[in-house]
Scaffold this motif. Structure first.
Motif, PDB file in Angstrom:
ATOM      1  N   PRO A  19      41.700  52.821  49.966  1.00 51.03           N
ATOM      2  CA  PRO A  19      41.058  53.579  48.616  1.00 51.03           C
ATOM      3  C   PRO A  19      41.410  55.221  48.883  1.00 51.03           C
ATOM      4  O   PRO A  19      41.348  55.966  48.051  1.00 51.03           O
ATOM      5  N   PHE A  48      40.443  43.393  40.394  1.00 55.24           N
ATOM      6  CA  PHE A  48      41.052  42.932  41.579  1.00 55.24           C
ATOM      7  C   PHE A  48      42.629  43.354  41.734  1.00 55.24           C
ATOM      8  O   PHE A  48      43.231  43.811  42.737  1.00 55.24           O
ATOM      9  N   GLU A  50      43.962  45.868  40.521  1.00 59.76           N
ATOM     10  CA  GLU A  50      44.314  47.033  40.740  1.00 59.76           C
ATOM     11  C   GLU A  50      44.230  47.628  42.148  1.00 59.76           C
ATOM     12  O   GLU A  50      44.818  48.485  42.704  1.00 59.76           O
ATOM     13  N   VAL A  51      43.384  46.770  42.987  1.00 61.94           N
ATOM     14  CA  VAL A  51      43.223  46.920  44.260  1.00 61.94           C
ATOM     15  C   VAL A  51      44.692  46.448  44.972  1.00 61.94           C
ATOM     16  O   VAL A  51      45.157  47.224  45.905  1.00 61.94           O
ATOM     17  N   GLN A  52      45.235  45.397  44.458  1.00 61.23           N
ATOM     18  CA  GLN A  52      46.579  45.013  45.002  1.00 61.23           C
ATOM     19  C   GLN A  52      47.612  46.035  44.553  1.00 61.23           C
ATOM     20  O   GLN A  52      48.393  45.998  45.568  1.00 61.23           O
ATOM     21  N   ARG A  54      47.289  49.109  44.190  1.00 66.74           N
ATOM     22  CA  ARG A  54      46.980  50.313  45.153  1.00 66.74           C
ATOM     23  C   ARG A  54      47.624  49.961  46.677  1.00 66.74           C
ATOM     24  O   ARG A  54      48.144  50.721  47.412  1.00 66.74           O
ATOM     25  N   ARG A  55      47.374  48.712  47.043  1.00 61.24           N
ATOM     26  CA  ARG A  55      47.927  48.407  48.576  1.00 61.24           C
ATOM     27  C   ARG A  55      48.997  48.261  48.728  1.00 61.24           C
ATOM     28  O   ARG A  55      49.617  48.006  49.853  1.00 61.24           O
ATOM     29  N   HIS A 313      36.610  51.196  44.743  1.00 62.10           N
ATOM     30  CA  HIS A 313      37.576  50.148  45.198  1.00 62.10           C
ATOM     31  C   HIS A 313      37.313  49.518  46.662  1.00 62.10           C
ATOM     32  O   HIS A 313      37.405  48.281  46.930  1.00 62.10           O
ATOM     33  N   ARG A 314      36.536  50.406  47.453  1.00 57.18           N
ATOM     34  CA  ARG A 314      36.098  49.911  48.912  1.00 57.18           C
ATOM     35  C   ARG A 314      35.079  48.734  48.649  1.00 57.18           C
ATOM     36  O   ARG A 314      34.995  47.875  49.324  1.00 57.18           O
ATOM     37  N   PHE A 316      35.240  46.710  46.056  1.00 57.94           N
ATOM     38  CA  PHE A 316      35.770  45.415  45.691  1.00 57.94           C
ATOM     39  C   PHE A 316      36.467  44.693  46.901  1.00 57.94           C
ATOM     40  O   PHE A 316      36.421  43.521  47.094  1.00 57.94           O
ATOM     41  N   GLU A 317      37.072  45.484  47.816  1.00 52.63           N
ATOM     42  CA  GLU A 317      37.612  45.020  49.059  1.00 52.63           C
ATOM     43  C   GLU A 317      36.642  44.250  50.001  1.00 52.63           C
ATOM     44  O   GLU A 317      36.928  43.168  50.735  1.00 52.63           O
TER      45      GLU A 317
END
Length: 330
Positions: A19, A48, A50-52, A54-55, A313-314, A316-317
């Motif tokens: 993040p 989720f 959007e987390v993927q 970003r990663r 985001h933190r 969510f992860e």
């Protein structure tokens, strides 16, 4: 377009990672084509995917200036439309699915196929609809073929899609709506029973007197997906829509599916948006109307300032967030 600013504030990333890669930057306001709608964003839903993004699970950033702006769904006001747009008009409050991302910004652009007026629905609620509810309708109706009297099991029951799918299944006449959660602290409403994701199989069979369920919705993968096959009733279906567990590729023997009268199907909203865009627009319109009328109940989302996107985001992860979270952009 001449009255619009040339640049906009956006929360974006230039490198993939945690993040901490988010930056608040200035980017050009997106342009229009014949079927595009430009929206001044009030709220952006968080998913989720959007987390993927970003990663780096969808590739390296390749947007303007080397930056990618996440955000699959947004609500706000239409400020410009292409010459071929008839679905919405300038000045109208809308919700929009953004298959190319872009919601974490002051302005976002997408095809008119994916934009619908919000009607009486509050903008902060509408921001959490365009990706979540078309996915949920697609899983329950298009892929899952749920019929009145069927029973359904929803993994990640406390998530946005899980909650939407539970409401839709109930409204569609499901006999039982069960869910699994990764933590006992998560107790979402709307389910007949909740089970631990680590040990759900025996509990589901017990709750259904050994028959099993007709439909399982699975965004987790791995051992959860394999165990889901074991709780299917005759002609039961597992509908796959993600791999949040980041497991190795999962396979199943077609012989075993045949011998046990089971099915596995997939749903990917990006694929549907590319090949059947009218389906997404239709589900979005249906969802906005059902939520505004009360046909589908909803809980108010958690609203967080966009400046706190890294912390969201933190959460969510870490699996700490439940229900729907939207970012206040405007």
């Amino acid at each position: 377009m001449s009255t619009l600013p040339a640049t906009m504030r956006a929360h974006a990333f230039k490198t993939n990672g945690g993040p901490e890669v988010f930056e608040s930057i200035e980017l050009p306001v997106p342009g229009l084509d014949d079927r595009s709608v430009l929206i001044e964003v009030a709220f952006a839903g968080v998913n989720f995917a959007e987390v993927q993004h970003r990663r780096g699970e969808f590739g390296e950033p390749d947007g303007p200036g080397g930056y990618d702006v996440p955000g699959l769904e947004a609500s706000g006001c239409v400020v410009a439309v292409g010459d071929g747009v008839t679905e919405v008009r300038v000045g109208e409050e809308v919700a929009a699915y953004l298959p190319a991302f872009g919601g974490y910004a002051q302005f976002a652009v997408t095809s008119a196929d994916f934009v619908r007026p919000v009607g009486a629905l509050p903008l902060e609620v509408a921001a959490g609809v365009p990706c979540v509810y078309p996915t949920a309708y697609g899983l329950v109706s298009d892929v899952g073929r749920l019929r009145a009297g069927d029973s359904v099991l929803i993994h990640s029951a406390s998530g946005g899609v899980g909650g939407a799918a539970a409401r839709i299944a109930r409204a569609s006449g499901a006999r039982h709506v069960f869910g699994t959660v990764g933590s006992p602290a998560k107790q979402p409403a709307g389910y007949d029973a909740l089970f631990s994701r680590e040990a759900f199989a025996d509990q589901v069979l017990e709750a259904t007197d050994g028959r099993g369920v007709d439909l399982v919705l699975d965004p987790i993968g791995g051992p959860v997906r394999a165990a889901s096959l074991q709780v299917l009733a005759p002609f039961g279906r597992v509908a796959v829509f993600g791999d949040q567990g980041r497991h190795d590729d999962w396979t199943e023997d077609v012989w075993a599916l045949w011998k046990n009268s089971r099915a596995v199907a997939g749903y990917n909203i990006g694929d549907v948006a590319r090949r059947a865009p009218a389906t997404i627009g239709g589900h979005l319109e249906r969802a906005l109307a059902a939520l505004a009328s009360g046909e589908l109940p909803y809980e108010a989302p958690s609203v967080v300032p966009i400046a706190e996107v890294a912390e969201v985001h933190r959460g969510f992860e870490a699996g700490e967030r439940s229900g729907k979270t939207v970012l206040r952009v405007g």
